[in-house]
Design a protein around this motif. Structure first.
Motif, PDB file in Angstrom:
ATOM      1  N   LEU A  21      14.196  -7.014  21.448  1.00 38.64           N
ATOM      2  CA  LEU A  21      13.782  -8.078  20.665  1.00 38.64           C
ATOM      3  C   LEU A  21      12.220  -8.255  20.861  1.00 38.64           C
ATOM      4  CD1 LEU A  21      14.488 -10.406  18.574  1.00 38.64           C
ATOM      5  CD2 LEU A  21      14.928 -11.786  20.638  1.00 38.64           C
ATOM      6  N   VAL A  22      11.896  -8.097  22.114  1.00 37.97           N
ATOM      7  CA  VAL A  22      10.331  -8.434  22.536  1.00 37.97           C
ATOM      8  C   VAL A  22       9.366  -7.458  21.708  1.00 37.97           C
ATOM      9  CG1 VAL A  22       8.626  -8.536  24.231  1.00 37.97           C
ATOM     10  CG2 VAL A  22      10.705  -9.805  24.480  1.00 37.97           C
ATOM     11  N   PHE A  23       9.957  -6.048  21.789  1.00 41.84           N
ATOM     12  CA  PHE A  23       9.219  -4.867  21.278  1.00 41.84           C
ATOM     13  C   PHE A  23       9.276  -5.054  19.957  1.00 41.84           C
ATOM     14  CE2 PHE A  23       9.882  -2.743  25.465  1.00 41.84           C
ATOM     15  CZ  PHE A  23       8.562  -2.655  25.870  1.00 41.84           C
ATOM     16  N   CYS A  24      10.354  -5.649  19.359  1.00 42.32           N
ATOM     17  CA  CYS A  24      10.166  -5.928  17.692  1.00 42.32           C
ATOM     18  C   CYS A  24       9.195  -6.784  17.357  1.00 42.32           C
ATOM     19  CB  CYS A  24      11.791  -6.262  17.308  1.00 42.32           C
ATOM     20  SG  CYS A  24      12.886  -4.999  17.384  1.00 42.32           S
ATOM     21  N   VAL A  25       9.088  -7.776  18.223  1.00 41.36           N
ATOM     22  CA  VAL A  25       8.141  -9.033  17.744  1.00 41.36           C
ATOM     23  C   VAL A  25       6.837  -8.470  18.052  1.00 41.36           C
ATOM     24  CG1 VAL A  25       7.394 -11.082  18.782  1.00 41.36           C
ATOM     25  CG2 VAL A  25       9.651 -10.998  18.743  1.00 41.36           C
ATOM     26  N   GLY A  26       6.604  -7.419  19.052  1.00 41.97           N
ATOM     27  CA  GLY A  26       5.280  -7.003  19.283  1.00 41.97           C
ATOM     28  C   GLY A  26       4.979  -6.105  18.092  1.00 41.97           C
ATOM     29  N   ALA A  27       5.825  -5.732  17.608  1.00 37.77           N
ATOM     30  CA  ALA A  27       5.594  -4.503  16.353  1.00 37.77           C
ATOM     31  C   ALA A  27       5.154  -5.337  15.176  1.00 37.77           C
ATOM     32  CB  ALA A  27       6.945  -3.767  15.843  1.00 37.77           C
ATOM     33  N   VAL A  28       5.896  -6.481  14.822  1.00 37.40           N
ATOM     34  CA  VAL A  28       5.643  -7.651  13.736  1.00 37.40           C
ATOM     35  C   VAL A  28       4.227  -8.170  14.061  1.00 37.40           C
ATOM     36  CG1 VAL A  28       6.011  -9.855  12.819  1.00 37.40           C
ATOM     37  CG2 VAL A  28       8.079  -8.077  13.201  1.00 37.40           C
ATOM     38  N   LEU A  34      -3.485  -6.280  12.040  1.00 38.80           N
ATOM     39  CA  LEU A  34      -3.927  -5.900  11.068  1.00 38.80           C
ATOM     40  C   LEU A  34      -4.368  -6.737   9.766  1.00 38.80           C
ATOM     41  CD1 LEU A  34      -1.815  -2.867  10.686  1.00 38.80           C
ATOM     42  CD2 LEU A  34      -3.892  -2.851  11.526  1.00 38.80           C
ATOM     43  N   ARG A  35      -3.603  -7.686   9.522  1.00 40.38           N
ATOM     44  CA  ARG A  35      -3.828  -8.524   8.413  1.00 40.38           C
ATOM     45  C   ARG A  35      -5.290  -9.399   8.812  1.00 40.38           C
ATOM     46  NH1 ARG A  35       0.200  -9.733   4.367  1.00 40.38           N
ATOM     47  NH2 ARG A  35       2.004  -8.058   4.737  1.00 40.38           N
ATOM     48  N   TRP A  36      -5.207  -9.972   9.877  1.00 40.89           N
ATOM     49  CA  TRP A  36      -6.265 -10.818  10.586  1.00 40.89           C
ATOM     50  C   TRP A  36      -7.427  -9.800  10.600  1.00 40.89           C
ATOM     51  CZ3 TRP A  36      -3.031 -12.709  15.528  1.00 40.89           C
ATOM     52  CH2 TRP A  36      -2.426 -13.811  14.973  1.00 40.89           C
ATOM     53  N   ARG A  37      -7.557  -8.595  10.836  1.00 40.50           N
ATOM     54  CA  ARG A  37      -8.781  -7.899  10.983  1.00 40.50           C
ATOM     55  C   ARG A  37      -8.863  -7.769   9.613  1.00 40.50           C
ATOM     56  NH1 ARG A  37      -7.087  -4.447  15.530  1.00 40.50           N
ATOM     57  NH2 ARG A  37      -8.375  -5.243  16.973  1.00 40.50           N
ATOM     58  N   HIS A  38      -8.154  -7.349   8.617  1.00 37.59           N
ATOM     59  CA  HIS A  38      -8.442  -7.177   7.253  1.00 37.59           C
ATOM     60  C   HIS A  38      -9.418  -8.487   6.727  1.00 37.59           C
ATOM     61  CE1 HIS A  38      -8.275  -6.012   2.962  1.00 37.59           C
ATOM     62  NE2 HIS A  38      -7.876  -7.251   2.728  1.00 37.59           N
ATOM     63  N   GLU A  39      -8.985  -9.798   7.192  1.00 41.00           N
ATOM     64  CA  GLU A  39      -9.490 -11.027   6.845  1.00 41.00           C
ATOM     65  C   GLU A  39     -10.852 -11.217   7.422  1.00 41.00           C
ATOM     66  OE1 GLU A  39      -9.970 -14.522   4.764  1.00 41.00           O
ATOM     67  OE2 GLU A  39      -8.709 -12.939   4.565  1.00 41.00           O
ATOM     68  N   VAL A  40     -10.944 -10.641   8.681  1.00 40.66           N
ATOM     69  CA  VAL A  40     -12.285 -10.844   9.513  1.00 40.66           C
ATOM     70  C   VAL A  40     -13.447  -9.856   8.493  1.00 40.66           C
ATOM     71  CG1 VAL A  40     -13.484 -10.054  11.463  1.00 40.66           C
ATOM     72  CG2 VAL A  40     -11.287 -11.564  11.642  1.00 40.66           C
ATOM     73  N   ALA A  41     -12.701  -8.630   8.019  1.00 41.48           N
ATOM     74  CA  ALA A  41     -13.671  -7.725   7.538  1.00 41.48           C
ATOM     75  C   ALA A  41     -13.961  -8.169   5.956  1.00 41.48           C
ATOM     76  CB  ALA A  41     -12.915  -6.269   7.214  1.00 41.48           C
ATOM     77  N   ARG A  42     -13.040  -8.843   5.476  1.00 52.05           N
ATOM     78  CA  ARG A  42     -13.557  -9.499   4.091  1.00 52.05           C
ATOM     79  C   ARG A  42     -14.468 -10.549   4.180  1.00 52.05           C
ATOM     80  NH1 ARG A  42     -12.840 -13.838   1.271  1.00 52.05           N
ATOM     81  NH2 ARG A  42     -11.431 -14.781   2.895  1.00 52.05           N
ATOM     82  N   GLN A  43     -14.271 -11.412   5.190  1.00 50.59           N
ATOM     83  CA  GLN A  43     -15.246 -12.400   5.275  1.00 50.59           C
ATOM     84  C   GLN A  43     -16.428 -11.765   5.806  1.00 50.59           C
ATOM     85  OE1 GLN A  43     -13.529 -15.198   8.179  1.00 50.59           O
ATOM     86  NE2 GLN A  43     -12.051 -15.885   6.647  1.00 50.59           N
ATOM     87  N   GLY A  44     -16.845 -10.906   6.702  1.00 50.49           N
ATOM     88  CA  GLY A  44     -17.921 -10.338   7.128  1.00 50.49           C
ATOM     89  C   GLY A  44     -18.580  -9.402   5.663  1.00 50.49           C
ATOM     90  N   SER A  45     -17.828  -9.188   4.884  1.00 51.37           N
ATOM     91  CA  SER A  45     -18.448  -8.493   3.602  1.00 51.37           C
ATOM     92  C   SER A  45     -18.944  -9.727   2.935  1.00 51.37           C
ATOM     93  CB  SER A  45     -17.460  -7.814   2.743  1.00 51.37           C
ATOM     94  OG  SER A  45     -16.919  -6.601   3.517  1.00 51.37           O
ATOM     95  N   GLU A  46     -18.374 -10.739   2.702  1.00 49.46           N
ATOM     96  CA  GLU A  46     -18.952 -12.008   2.185  1.00 49.46           C
ATOM     97  C   GLU A  46     -20.207 -12.425   2.513  1.00 49.46           C
ATOM     98  OE1 GLU A  46     -15.960 -14.949   1.386  1.00 49.46           O
ATOM     99  OE2 GLU A  46     -14.607 -13.866   0.377  1.00 49.46           O
ATOM    100  N   LEU A  47     -20.288 -12.515   3.998  1.00 48.26           N
ATOM    101  CA  LEU A  47     -21.507 -12.922   4.477  1.00 48.26           C
ATOM    102  C   LEU A  47     -22.568 -12.119   4.188  1.00 48.26           C
ATOM    103  CD1 LEU A  47     -20.190 -13.849   8.152  1.00 48.26           C
ATOM    104  CD2 LEU A  47     -21.362 -15.682   6.310  1.00 48.26           C
ATOM    105  N   ARG A  48     -22.336 -10.852   4.117  1.00 47.18           N
ATOM    106  CA  ARG A  48     -23.310  -9.813   4.109  1.00 47.18           C
ATOM    107  C   ARG A  48     -23.830  -9.615   2.455  1.00 47.18           C
ATOM    108  NH1 ARG A  48     -20.376  -7.936   8.082  1.00 47.18           N
ATOM    109  NH2 ARG A  48     -21.294  -7.097  10.043  1.00 47.18           N
TER     110      ARG A  48
END
Length: 151
Positions: A21-28, A34-48
């Motif tokens: 169960l813990v490893f499944c939570v780790g996968a989720v 990945l979604r947080w990184r995508h959002e950070v990249a999007r915000q960074g693009s907006e700043l630039r």
């Protein structure tokens, strides 16, 4: 005195089910990372957008605000190049401080230093606890076996 929790390797099954169960939570959580990184990249693009890397080229809704900032900066001990560098550090790392700027000068660029991985935290914790959990379940099963067998 079999109670259903121990004996016949039941505690092993419970322990492994918990770890699975813990490893499944780790996968989720890796997907969340990945979604947080995508959002950070999007915000960074907006700043630039429209960013040239130079404070002199910055846009301002009021020209007098820009003039006041540039005037204050020219009267300070900091040069425009230092400010440009600090802004670049902010954009690349997501955070800024004098200590971080010194670190970048000494070590080089620190891209996205403010980010961390939830999945790494969960999976590291799971890995660190799995061996002790196996040891504990082995001791419980051994105790139950010797109690049941009378030895």
């Amino acid at each position: 005195a079999e109670n259903g929790m121990f004996g016949n390797n039941t505690s092993y099954h419970v322990a492994w089910a918990g770890m699975s169960l813990v490893f499944c939570v780790g996968a989720v959580s890796a997907e969340a990372d990945l979604r947080w990184r995508h959002e950070v990249a999007r915000q960074g693009s907006e700043l630039r957008v429209g960013y040239t890397g130079k404070l002199r080229d910055a846009q301002s809704s009021k020209q007098e605000d820009k003039d006041a900032i540039l005037q204050e900066l020219s009267e300070s001990e900091h040069s425009l190049d230092q400010v440009d560098f600090a802004v670049q550090v902010l954009l690349e790392a997501g955070v800024s401080s004098p200590m971080l700027r010194n670190t970048v000068i000494r070590a080089g660029r620190l891209e996205q230093v403010s980010s961390w991985d939830l999945a790494a935290v969960i999976l590291t914790w799971a890995g660190a606890t799995s061996l002790p959990l196996c040891y504990i379940t082995n001791k419980i099963e051994g105790f139950w076996y010797h109690t049941k067998m009378g030895s």
